[in-house]
Design an enzyme around this catalytic site. Structure first.
Site, PDB file in Angstrom:
ATOM      1  CG  ASP A  16      -2.008  -1.071   1.127  1.00  0.00           C
ATOM      2  OD1 ASP A  16      -2.387  -1.442  -0.001  1.00  0.00           O
ATOM      3  OD2 ASP A  16      -2.442  -1.559   2.188  1.00  0.00           O
ATOM      4  N   GLY A  18       1.373   2.765  -2.876  1.00  0.00           N
ATOM      5  CA  GLY A  18       0.860   3.515  -4.015  1.00  0.00           C
ATOM      6  C   GLY A  18       1.415   3.080  -5.353  1.00  0.00           C
ATOM      7  CB  THR A  20      -2.120   0.415  -8.353  1.00  0.00           C
ATOM      8  OG1 THR A  20      -1.808  -0.937  -7.987  1.00  0.00           O
ATOM      9  CG2 THR A  20      -3.124   0.401  -9.499  1.00  0.00           C
ATOM     10  CE  LYS A  36      -0.432  -6.418  -9.282  1.00  0.00           C
ATOM     11  NZ  LYS A  36      -0.060  -5.435  -8.275  1.00  0.00           N
ATOM     12  CD  GLU A 114       0.754  -2.177  -9.713  1.00  0.00           C
ATOM     13  OE1 GLU A 114       0.466  -2.181  -8.503  1.00  0.00           O
ATOM     14  OE2 GLU A 114      -0.033  -1.795 -10.598  1.00  0.00           O
ATOM     15  CB  ALA A 116       2.500  -9.281  -6.895  1.00  0.00           C
ATOM     16  N   GLY A 117       3.391  -6.560  -4.771  1.00  0.00           N
ATOM     17  CA  GLY A 117       4.076  -6.278  -3.520  1.00  0.00           C
ATOM     18  C   GLY A 117       5.468  -5.717  -3.754  1.00  0.00           C
TER      19      GLY A 117
END
Length: 231
Positions: A16, A18, A20, A36, A114, A116-117
Protein backbone atom coordinates in the site's frame (compact mmCIF):
# COMPACT_ATOMS: atom_id res chain seq x y z
CA UNK A 1 12.11 8.62 -30.59
CA UNK A 2 13.50 5.11 -31.07
CA UNK A 3 11.14 2.47 -32.46
CA UNK A 4 11.73 0.08 -29.55
CA UNK A 5 10.59 1.58 -26.27
CA UNK A 6 11.57 0.50 -22.74
CA UNK A 7 9.95 -1.69 -20.15
CA UNK A 8 9.61 0.03 -16.77
CA UNK A 9 9.10 -2.32 -13.84
CA UNK A 10 7.33 -0.64 -10.90
CA UNK A 11 8.02 -2.16 -7.51
CA UNK A 12 7.37 -0.91 -3.99
CA UNK A 13 9.09 -0.72 -0.64
CA UNK A 14 6.03 -2.09 1.19
CA UNK A 15 2.33 -2.89 0.86
CA UNK A 16 0.00 0.00 0.00
CA UNK A 17 2.74 2.49 -0.86
CA UNK A 18 0.86 3.52 -4.01
CA UNK A 19 2.37 1.32 -6.75
CA UNK A 20 -0.83 1.14 -8.77
CA UNK A 21 -1.52 4.86 -8.47
CA UNK A 22 2.03 5.72 -9.54
CA UNK A 23 1.85 3.14 -12.33
CA UNK A 24 -1.28 4.86 -13.63
CA UNK A 25 0.46 8.22 -13.53
CA UNK A 26 3.46 6.84 -15.42
CA UNK A 27 1.17 5.26 -18.02
CA UNK A 28 -0.37 8.67 -18.68
CA UNK A 29 2.80 10.76 -18.42
CA UNK A 30 4.99 8.47 -20.50
CA UNK A 31 2.23 7.28 -22.89
CA UNK A 32 2.80 3.66 -21.95
CA UNK A 33 0.88 0.40 -21.93
CA UNK A 34 0.29 -1.51 -18.68
CA UNK A 35 0.70 -5.07 -17.42
CA UNK A 36 0.29 -6.67 -14.01
CA UNK A 37 1.63 -10.24 -14.46
CA UNK A 38 0.49 -11.50 -11.03
CA UNK A 39 -2.70 -10.21 -9.41
CA UNK A 40 -3.86 -11.24 -5.94
CA UNK A 41 -6.67 -9.99 -3.69
CA UNK A 42 -9.56 -10.20 -6.17
CA UNK A 43 -12.01 -11.24 -3.45
CA UNK A 44 -11.81 -7.74 -1.99
CA UNK A 45 -10.61 -5.61 -4.90
CA UNK A 46 -11.45 -5.21 -8.58
CA UNK A 47 -7.83 -5.69 -9.60
CA UNK A 48 -5.12 -3.24 -10.58
CA UNK A 49 -5.57 -3.69 -14.34
CA UNK A 50 -9.14 -2.42 -14.15
CA UNK A 51 -8.13 0.35 -11.72
CA UNK A 52 -5.45 1.66 -14.10
CA UNK A 53 -7.82 1.37 -17.06
CA UNK A 54 -10.55 3.36 -15.29
CA UNK A 55 -8.03 5.92 -14.06
CA UNK A 56 -6.80 6.55 -17.60
CA UNK A 57 -10.33 6.64 -19.03
CA UNK A 58 -11.55 9.17 -16.46
CA UNK A 59 -8.66 11.62 -16.71
CA UNK A 60 -9.10 14.82 -18.69
CA UNK A 61 -5.52 16.03 -18.41
CA UNK A 62 -3.97 13.66 -20.95
CA UNK A 63 -5.62 11.91 -23.87
CA UNK A 64 -4.04 8.47 -23.85
CA UNK A 65 -5.72 5.09 -24.17
CA UNK A 66 -3.24 2.43 -23.08
CA UNK A 67 -3.36 -1.22 -23.95
CA UNK A 68 -3.95 -3.16 -20.72
CA UNK A 69 -2.54 -6.68 -20.87
CA UNK A 70 -4.28 -9.45 -18.95
CA UNK A 71 -2.46 -10.88 -15.90
CA UNK A 72 -0.89 -14.31 -16.23
CA UNK A 73 -2.08 -15.31 -12.76
CA UNK A 74 -5.19 -14.04 -10.91
CA UNK A 75 -5.79 -15.11 -7.32
CA UNK A 76 -8.53 -14.23 -4.83
CA UNK A 77 -6.78 -13.91 -1.48
CA UNK A 78 -5.03 -10.60 -0.60
CA UNK A 79 -1.76 -12.37 0.17
CA UNK A 80 1.64 -12.73 -1.43
CA UNK A 81 1.45 -14.98 -4.53
CA UNK A 82 3.16 -17.86 -2.71
CA UNK A 83 0.44 -17.93 -0.04
CA UNK A 84 -2.49 -16.83 -2.20
CA UNK A 85 -2.08 -19.83 -4.49
CA UNK A 86 -2.30 -22.18 -1.49
CA UNK A 87 -5.82 -20.86 -0.88
CA UNK A 88 -6.90 -21.04 -4.53
CA UNK A 89 -8.74 -24.08 -5.98
CA UNK A 90 -6.79 -23.75 -9.22
CA UNK A 91 -3.49 -24.24 -7.38
CA UNK A 92 -1.90 -22.44 -10.32
CA UNK A 93 1.25 -20.50 -9.51
CA UNK A 94 3.55 -18.34 -11.59
CA UNK A 95 6.33 -20.38 -13.16
CA UNK A 96 9.26 -18.32 -14.38
CA UNK A 97 10.18 -21.24 -16.65
CA UNK A 98 6.92 -20.67 -18.54
CA UNK A 99 6.91 -16.89 -18.20
CA UNK A 100 6.48 -14.91 -21.40
CA UNK A 101 6.12 -11.20 -22.04
CA UNK A 102 3.03 -9.75 -23.73
CA UNK A 103 2.89 -9.23 -27.49
CA UNK A 104 6.20 -7.61 -28.48
CA UNK A 105 4.60 -6.14 -31.62
CA UNK A 106 3.62 -3.17 -29.44
CA UNK A 107 7.25 -2.52 -28.45
CA UNK A 108 6.99 0.91 -30.08
CA UNK A 109 5.16 1.98 -26.90
CA UNK A 110 6.71 1.89 -23.39
CA UNK A 111 5.36 -0.82 -21.10
CA UNK A 112 4.74 -0.31 -17.39
CA UNK A 113 4.95 -3.63 -15.54
CA UNK A 114 3.63 -3.53 -11.97
CA UNK A 115 4.94 -6.10 -9.54
CA UNK A 116 2.98 -7.83 -6.79
CA UNK A 117 4.08 -6.28 -3.52
CA UNK A 118 7.72 -5.46 -2.87
CA UNK A 119 11.01 -6.58 -4.38
CA UNK A 120 11.49 -9.58 -2.06
CA UNK A 121 7.91 -10.89 -2.21
CA UNK A 122 7.89 -14.69 -2.84
CA UNK A 123 6.11 -15.57 -6.06
CA UNK A 124 5.97 -19.35 -5.99
CA UNK A 125 6.94 -22.58 -4.22
CA UNK A 126 10.43 -22.37 -5.74
CA UNK A 127 10.84 -19.25 -3.58
CA UNK A 128 11.51 -17.10 -6.63
CA UNK A 129 10.93 -13.45 -5.77
CA UNK A 130 10.15 -10.23 -7.62
CA UNK A 131 13.77 -9.52 -8.44
CA UNK A 132 13.96 -12.95 -10.14
CA UNK A 133 10.97 -11.92 -12.27
CA UNK A 134 12.74 -8.71 -13.29
CA UNK A 135 15.83 -10.67 -14.31
CA UNK A 136 13.63 -13.03 -16.33
CA UNK A 137 12.13 -10.07 -18.17
CA UNK A 138 15.61 -8.70 -18.91
CA UNK A 139 16.65 -12.10 -20.32
CA UNK A 140 13.58 -12.31 -22.55
CA UNK A 141 13.71 -8.98 -24.33
CA UNK A 142 16.02 -6.70 -26.26
CA UNK A 143 14.09 -3.74 -24.93
CA UNK A 144 15.84 -1.68 -22.25
CA UNK A 145 14.44 -2.56 -18.82
CA UNK A 146 14.33 -0.03 -15.98
CA UNK A 147 13.10 -0.23 -12.39
CA UNK A 148 11.11 2.44 -10.56
CA UNK A 149 10.84 2.08 -6.79
CA UNK A 150 7.71 3.56 -5.20
CA UNK A 151 8.18 4.58 -1.56
CA UNK A 152 6.26 6.44 1.11
CA UNK A 153 7.44 9.98 1.71
CA UNK A 154 7.05 9.81 5.50
CA UNK A 155 8.49 8.14 8.58
CA UNK A 156 9.99 4.69 7.97
CA UNK A 157 10.74 5.21 4.32
CA UNK A 158 14.50 5.51 4.78
CA UNK A 159 14.91 1.97 6.08
CA UNK A 160 12.45 0.42 3.61
CA UNK A 161 13.81 2.25 0.59
CA UNK A 162 17.48 1.65 1.35
CA UNK A 163 16.83 -2.06 1.99
CA UNK A 164 15.03 -2.26 -1.36
CA UNK A 165 17.96 -0.60 -3.14
CA UNK A 166 20.42 -2.87 -1.34
CA UNK A 167 18.53 -5.96 -2.50
CA UNK A 168 18.45 -4.73 -6.11
CA UNK A 169 22.17 -4.08 -6.04
CA UNK A 170 22.96 -7.50 -4.56
CA UNK A 171 20.88 -9.12 -7.31
CA UNK A 172 22.94 -7.38 -10.00
CA UNK A 173 20.18 -4.93 -10.96
CA UNK A 174 21.87 -1.68 -9.94
CA UNK A 175 22.32 -0.47 -13.53
CA UNK A 176 18.61 -0.99 -14.23
CA UNK A 177 17.36 1.30 -11.43
CA UNK A 178 15.77 4.39 -12.97
CA UNK A 179 14.95 6.02 -9.66
CA UNK A 180 12.53 6.38 -6.80
CA UNK A 181 9.09 8.01 -6.64
CA UNK A 182 8.08 9.35 -3.22
CA UNK A 183 4.34 9.14 -2.68
CA UNK A 184 2.65 11.28 -0.04
CA UNK A 185 3.07 14.62 1.75
CA UNK A 186 6.30 16.39 0.88
CA UNK A 187 9.15 15.51 3.23
CA UNK A 188 12.31 17.35 2.27
CA UNK A 189 14.44 15.79 5.01
CA UNK A 190 13.65 12.25 3.92
CA UNK A 191 14.30 13.14 0.29
CA UNK A 192 17.67 14.67 1.12
CA UNK A 193 18.66 11.72 3.32
CA UNK A 194 17.81 9.23 0.57
CA UNK A 195 19.86 11.22 -1.91
CA UNK A 196 22.85 11.15 0.46
CA UNK A 197 22.74 7.35 0.11
CA UNK A 198 22.66 7.57 -3.68
CA UNK A 199 18.90 7.20 -4.19
CA UNK A 200 17.74 9.24 -7.16
CA UNK A 201 14.31 10.75 -6.46
CA UNK A 202 12.75 11.30 -9.87
CA UNK A 203 9.39 12.56 -8.63
CA UNK A 204 7.45 13.48 -5.50
CA UNK A 205 3.72 12.77 -5.75
CA UNK A 206 1.62 14.83 -3.32
CA UNK A 207 -1.75 13.89 -1.90
CA UNK A 208 -4.52 15.47 -3.96
CA UNK A 209 -8.29 15.19 -3.90
CA UNK A 210 -9.45 17.33 -6.81
CA UNK A 211 -9.22 15.83 -10.30
CA UNK A 212 -8.35 19.30 -11.53
CA UNK A 213 -5.00 18.91 -9.77
CA UNK A 214 -4.04 15.86 -11.84
CA UNK A 215 -2.35 17.95 -14.53
CA UNK A 216 -0.06 19.52 -11.92
CA UNK A 217 0.77 16.09 -10.52
CA UNK A 218 1.57 14.72 -13.97
CA UNK A 219 3.75 17.74 -14.71
CA UNK A 220 5.78 16.97 -11.59
CA UNK A 221 6.95 13.77 -13.31
CA UNK A 222 9.74 14.51 -15.80
CA UNK A 223 9.48 13.21 -19.38
CA UNK A 224 10.97 9.75 -19.70
CA UNK A 225 13.71 10.85 -22.07
CA UNK A 226 14.84 13.47 -19.56
CA UNK A 227 14.97 10.92 -16.74
CA UNK A 228 17.01 8.47 -18.82
CA UNK A 229 19.39 11.12 -20.14
CA UNK A 230 20.25 12.15 -16.60
CA UNK A 231 21.27 8.64 -15.53
Amino acid sequence: MPSIQPIIFVTGTDTDVGKTFVSGLLVLRWHANYWKPVQTGLESDQGDSLTVSQFCESNKAVKWNPKIFKPLIELDKPLCPLDAVKCDPSNKELSLNDFILPDETVAAVPLIVEGAGGIFVPLNSKLEVTSDLIKKIIDQTERPVYIVVVARSGLGTLNHTLLTYDHLQMRGLKDHILGCVLNGPENQLNKESLELFGVRVIAEIPIFEETSQLKLVLDSIPPFEEVVNEL
